[in-house]
Design an enzyme around this catalytic site. Structure first.
Site, short mmCIF file in Angstrom:
data_model
loop_
_atom_site.label_atom_id
_atom_site.label_comp_id
_atom_site.label_asym_id
_atom_site.label_seq_id
_atom_site.Cartn_x
_atom_site.Cartn_y
_atom_site.Cartn_z
N HIS A 1 43.64 33.35 35.27
CA HIS A 1 44.18 32.09 35.80
C HIS A 1 44.26 31.05 34.69
CE1 HIS A 1 42.29 33.29 39.86
NE2 HIS A 1 43.60 33.36 40.04
N LYS B 1 42.03 32.86 55.44
CA LYS B 1 41.06 33.47 54.54
C LYS B 1 39.73 32.73 54.59
CE LYS B 1 44.21 35.30 51.03
NZ LYS B 1 44.52 35.30 49.59
N SER C 1 40.48 37.60 41.31
CA SER C 1 39.28 36.96 41.86
C SER C 1 38.50 37.92 42.76
CB SER C 1 39.65 35.71 42.65
OG SER C 1 40.19 34.73 41.81
#
Length: 168
Positions: A17, A41, A128
């Site tokens: 990122h 989520k 992630s």
């Protein structure tokens, strides 16, 4: 002033990122790194924690700011005067979803363009969710996370792993 938005969940922010953010900051006057809140989520880190992590890892980039949004990206872009969305792509599998998102955002805000940035090869495997899984099993994730947040992320993910193992 050319403003771009680099949106994501950043749960947590990885070196991949950060690489995309740094490269975007070289091409725009201002880059807003936007923590998007997806109600579908359940993140490991709160939106505020993720924004704090991003502030810490981008402190060396003067034209980057961090924000949080719970609404539509296309509307946020209109509100802040951004004309470009920066999205990193790791593999062809990322493209289909990101392409659909880009077309939807363009429909909602015709002035908004999406710029796809191919991830540097050293980060193509990195996500992630992979970081959360490796750290949750006690694996070494120091090569995956920016050093400014590594200790905090590892500690939290270890705590969550202990909670899960205590429940089972």
């Amino acid at each position: 002033m050319r403003t771009a938005i680099c949106p994501g969940s950043f749960d947590p922010v990885t070196r991949g990122h950060l690489n995309i953010i740094e490269r975007g900051a070289q091409r725009f006057d201002r880059v807003i790194v936007l923590v998007m809140v997806n109600p579908a989520k359940i993140p490991c880190f709160s939106a505020e924690e993720r924004a704090d992590f991003l502030c810490r890892v981008t402190a060396h980039i003067p034209n980057v700011q961090v924000d949080v949004s719970t609404g539509l990206l296309a509307e946020y872009a209109r509100r802040v005067g951004a004309g470009t969305i920066i999205k990193g792509l790791r593999a062809v599998t990322d493209f289909e979803f990101e392409f659909q998102q880009a077309l939807t955002n363009k429909k909602l805000n015709p002035e908004l363009e999406t710029m796809f940035v191919i991830t540097d090869p050293e980060y193509m495997y990195l996500s992630s969710s992979m970081v959360r899984q490796v750290a949750g099993f006690g694996g070494d994730v120091t090569d995956f996370l920016p050093e400014e947040i590594c200790e905090d992320v590892v500690k939290r993910l270890a705590e969550k792993a202990e909670q899960r193992s205590g429940v089972q």
